[in-house]
Design an enzyme around this catalytic site. Structure first.
Site, PDB file in Angstrom:
ATOM      1  N   ARG A 100       1.551 -17.230  -7.377  1.00  0.00           N
ATOM      2  CA  ARG A 100       2.138 -16.312  -6.391  1.00  0.00           C
ATOM      3  C   ARG A 100       3.415 -15.693  -6.967  1.00  0.00           C
ATOM      4  O   ARG A 100       4.161 -16.340  -7.703  1.00  0.00           O
ATOM      5  CB  ARG A 100       2.466 -17.084  -5.119  1.00  0.00           C
ATOM      6  CG  ARG A 100       3.017 -16.245  -3.944  1.00  0.00           C
ATOM      7  CD  ARG A 100       1.999 -15.296  -3.426  1.00  0.00           C
ATOM      8  NE  ARG A 100       2.328 -14.868  -2.043  1.00  0.00           N
ATOM      9  CZ  ARG A 100       1.844 -13.782  -1.482  1.00  0.00           C
ATOM     10  NH1 ARG A 100       1.025 -12.995  -2.156  1.00  0.00           N
ATOM     11  NH2 ARG A 100       2.148 -13.472  -0.230  1.00  0.00           N
ATOM     12  N   THR A 382      -7.002  -6.974  -1.988  1.00  0.00           N
ATOM     13  CA  THR A 382      -7.084  -8.291  -2.606  1.00  0.00           C
ATOM     14  C   THR A 382      -8.500  -8.422  -3.145  1.00  0.00           C
ATOM     15  O   THR A 382      -9.376  -7.643  -2.793  1.00  0.00           O
ATOM     16  CB  THR A 382      -6.772  -9.374  -1.551  1.00  0.00           C
ATOM     17  OG1 THR A 382      -5.459  -9.167  -1.035  1.00  0.00           O
ATOM     18  CG2 THR A 382      -6.866 -10.777  -2.107  1.00  0.00           C
ATOM     19  N   GLU A 402      -1.401  -6.864  -2.963  1.00  0.00           N
ATOM     20  CA  GLU A 402      -1.033  -6.750  -1.544  1.00  0.00           C
ATOM     21  C   GLU A 402      -1.606  -5.499  -0.908  1.00  0.00           C
ATOM     22  O   GLU A 402      -2.694  -5.531  -0.397  1.00  0.00           O
ATOM     23  CB  GLU A 402       0.484  -6.834  -1.343  1.00  0.00           C
ATOM     24  CG  GLU A 402       0.894  -7.584  -0.078  1.00  0.00           C
ATOM     25  CD  GLU A 402       0.912  -6.712   1.164  1.00  0.00           C
ATOM     26  OE1 GLU A 402       0.836  -7.268   2.266  1.00  0.00           O
ATOM     27  OE2 GLU A 402       1.016  -5.502   1.055  1.00  0.00           O
ATOM     28  N   ASP A 422       5.337  -9.291   2.030  1.00  0.00           N
ATOM     29  CA  ASP A 422       4.708 -10.399   2.741  1.00  0.00           C
ATOM     30  C   ASP A 422       5.744 -11.353   3.330  1.00  0.00           C
ATOM     31  O   ASP A 422       5.393 -12.264   4.087  1.00  0.00           O
ATOM     32  CB  ASP A 422       3.766 -11.169   1.819  1.00  0.00           C
ATOM     33  CG  ASP A 422       2.338 -10.660   1.910  1.00  0.00           C
ATOM     34  OD1 ASP A 422       2.083  -9.766   2.724  1.00  0.00           O
ATOM     35  OD2 ASP A 422       1.482 -11.154   1.162  1.00  0.00           O
ATOM     36  N   SER A 447       1.356 -16.580   2.094  1.00  0.00           N
ATOM     37  CA  SER A 447       0.125 -15.835   1.839  1.00  0.00           C
ATOM     38  C   SER A 447      -0.973 -16.344   2.749  1.00  0.00           C
ATOM     39  O   SER A 447      -0.899 -17.454   3.288  1.00  0.00           O
ATOM     40  CB  SER A 447      -0.292 -16.011   0.373  1.00  0.00           C
ATOM     41  OG  SER A 447      -1.583 -15.485   0.137  1.00  0.00           O
ATOM     42  N   SER A 448      -2.003 -15.523   2.921  1.00  0.00           N
ATOM     43  CA  SER A 448      -3.199 -15.948   3.651  1.00  0.00           C
ATOM     44  C   SER A 448      -4.396 -16.146   2.730  1.00  0.00           C
ATOM     45  O   SER A 448      -5.502 -16.440   3.209  1.00  0.00           O
ATOM     46  CB  SER A 448      -3.556 -14.905   4.721  1.00  0.00           C
ATOM     47  OG  SER A 448      -2.548 -14.807   5.688  1.00  0.00           O
ATOM     48  N   GLY A 469      -8.567  -9.629   2.542  1.00  0.00           N
ATOM     49  CA  GLY A 469      -8.542  -9.208   3.941  1.00  0.00           C
ATOM     50  C   GLY A 469      -7.248  -9.463   4.685  1.00  0.00           C
ATOM     51  O   GLY A 469      -7.254  -9.505   5.915  1.00  0.00           O
ATOM     52  N   GLY A 470      -6.104  -9.636   3.988  1.00  0.00           N
ATOM     53  CA  GLY A 470      -4.858  -9.876   4.689  1.00  0.00           C
ATOM     54  C   GLY A 470      -4.911 -11.158   5.488  1.00  0.00           C
ATOM     55  O   GLY A 470      -5.546 -12.140   5.096  1.00  0.00           O
TER      56      GLY A 470
END
Length: 571
Positions: A100, A382, A402, A422, A447-448, A469-470
């Site tokens: 990350r 993503t 992102e 984010d 993050s997701s 997909g966020g």
């Protein structure tokens, strides 16, 4: 789904000098077919070529990511970050690797606040240098390769280098993304590359990227140091600072990828593992699945509607905790063990009624409404790919820059991320406390991304999956893991089915899919419905009890599945 034929794409790659030399295997290594599921046919083909040359899963992952940097630049690349789960078939160990992005050392708490102290508009914060975090993908891939790679690092970039020099055809999705109304032509050289003569590239156009070929050649020959400490780093810093950012050479040189312990939980007879913080994906997916398992155990009428309702209610509870408590655990205290404990999950599952929606759920450990704002409505860019090599090693990797096309800043042939957006723009929560996902120097934003691997009782991979997909990633992945492992659906049917997402607000139903049939029933149960297009990019591989391997690529994007035959047996 059987492996998608990749003959045409592989011929393109075979026209290049890939420098991949097929290895031989010893008779006691018991090679098996491998598989790749990735978001572009050329990336899939590159991964298959590496596996058939004797490469390990991480070797294929490096080749895939390098090619995606070129052919899917709107979604991921070496200018962004990633999370990776690795399974070692020899030791049966699962490792989580954190690539990350990190915030520059010079950022302040008011980084995304206007002069009057209010949060910036999201779309104003994205373009330019202030949104760029230190990219992490390459350092992470290098770390995993040092531990688990088989083929030389320098060979793994050859497919992408060749394609960058020879050119590739712009896909319909890339062409479509260039036409979205997000001012993608703000900065050079991105404007000239994607908008020659002032107009966006059209599908079918052959596009070369000699600058990226040169960049990847330096990285191939010198390792990730070429990116973080050499001339490439100088170019990144100069570009970011010229456009209002605070990134420095020290920030680049100091970046470290981190190996972390995965978060795992036994659910429905499987051990399911995901990424730990700063990804909220692993914890929240495991919470949702656990809550669903507990709630469904006491429900006799398990119709499709009831199952969907229970899944969505479990998701409300999972997101309530996610938004309240989660952040980079190196900077904030997060009650991980409590949130995944049997006692806590059992108490939370008792809030789920099979006959009525609970509406907006409160977090489970405290009442203050300090949650982050709802998931941004902008489509995030993503990419996810899954790899199973011929020795049984597995990689589940999700990577991102992102937003579509990231910060709009292009350097040496690749795009830089806008991952600092984010972070929560307002450092204070609604109740006045410091928010766990506030920006801080050196911190990694929440993050997701949710790469997952599920295992049978014999510790063999049963399912390798993830999605872009966020914040919807969590819902996309939880639904499909539940469908495969708890409902017995095959991975292709699970991925093709309409998406159902609840981020502790409205229930989101994917438009023009079989999920719309559930709308009347869900409304009768008290759900407030929003029907929307949902462009997931789920790519999964499953191993059946009889050893058969099946893969699936999300039809909502342009991905493919490719089967890899093991290298020839040595004497």
């Amino acid at each position: 789904m059987t492996a998608t034929p990749l003959t045409a794409w592989r011929l393109i790659l075979l026209s290049c000098s890939l420098l991949l030399v097929a290895a031989t295997t010893q008779a006691d290594e018991r090679p098996q077919p491998g598989m790749v599921a990735a978001a572009h046919p050329l990336a899939t083909a590159a991964g298959v070529e590496v596996l058939e040359a004797g490469g390990a899963a991480i070797d294929a992952a490096i080749a895939i990511q390098a090619v995606l940097t070129l052919v899917e630049p709107q979604s991921s690349g070496i200018g962004g970050g990633a999370f990776l789960l690795h399974y070692d078939s020899e030791t049966a160990d699962v490792q989580a690797y954190d690539g990350r992005e990190t915030a520059p050392a010079a950022v302040r708490a008011d980084h995304f606040l206007t002069e009057d102290g209010t949060p910036m508009d999201f779309l104003e914060a994205v373009p330019g240098g202030q949104s760029v975090g230190v990219p992490g993908s390459l350092r992470m891939l290098e770390l995993v390769h040092e531990q688990h790679g088989e083929l030389p690092w320098r060979t793994l970039f050859q497919p992408a280098i060749c394609l960058a020099e020879a050119g590739f055809e712009v896909t319909p999705r890339l062409a479509e993304m260039l036409r979205i109304d997000l001012r993608l032509d703000l900065f050079e050289p991105m404007a000239g590359y994607f908008f020659p003569d002032g107009a966006p590239l059209r599908a079918g156009t052959r596009l070369t990227n000699p600058a990226l070929a040169e960049t990847l050649t330096e990285i191939a020959n010198q390792g990730a140091d070429a990116f973080y400490e050499g001339a490439i780093a100088d170019d990144i810093v100069a570009t970011v600072q010229a456009h209002g950012g605070e990134l420095t050479r020290e920030d680049m040189a100091d970046y470290r990828a981190v190996e972390r312990a995965p978060v795992c939980r036994s659910i429905a007879g499987y051990e399911i593992c995901g990424m730990p913080l700063p990804s909220s994906g692993g914890m929240t997916v495991l919470q949702i699945l656990s809550l669903l398992e507990i709630a469904s155990a006491g429900t006799e009428d398990m119709s499709r509607l009831t199952w969907a309702h229970l899944l969505l209610e479990a998701s409300r509870l999972g997101f309530a905790d996610r938004n309240e408590y989660l952040g980079d655990a190196e900077f904030v205290e997060v009650p991980v063990e409590t949130l995944l404990s049997e006692r806590y999950l059992t108490e939370r599952a008792a809030l789920i009624s099979p006959t009525q929606s609970m509406g907006k759920a409160a977090p489970g450990l405290s009442e203050p409404d300090s949650a982050m704002s709802d998931g941004k409505l902008i489509k995030h860019s993503t990419s996810h790919f899954s790899v199973l090599d011929t020795q049984g090693n597995a990689v589940s990797m999700t990577s991102s820059i992102e937003m579509p096309f990231g910060s709009r800043l292009m350097v040496d042939g690749f795009l830089l991320n806008n991952q600092l957006t984010d972070f929560r723009f307002d450092p204070l929560a609604a109740d006045g406390r410091l928010h766990p996902n506030r920006i801080q120097p050196g911190k990694r934003p929440l993050s997701s991304m949710s790469p997952m691997i599920a295992f049978n009782a014999d510790k063999q991979p049963r399912l390798i999956i993830g999605s872009p997909g966020g914040t919807r990633i969590i819902g996309y992945v939880a639904q499909r893991v539940a469908d495969v492992l708890m409902q017995g659906h095959d991975v292709e049917a699970a991925i093709r089915s309409g998406s159902l997402v609840n981020r502790n607000g409205r229930t989101e139903i994917e438009a023009d899919t079989d999920a719309e049939a559930l709308v009347p029933g869900l409304e009768a149960l008290g759900h407030e419905i929003e029907i929307d297009s949902m462009t997931s990019g789920l790519h999964g591989i499953e191993r059946l009890p009889d050893g058969d391997i099946r893969g699936a690529a999300d039809p909502r994007r342009e991905g493919t599945v490719g089967g890899a035959q093991p290298p020839s047996q040595g004497e």
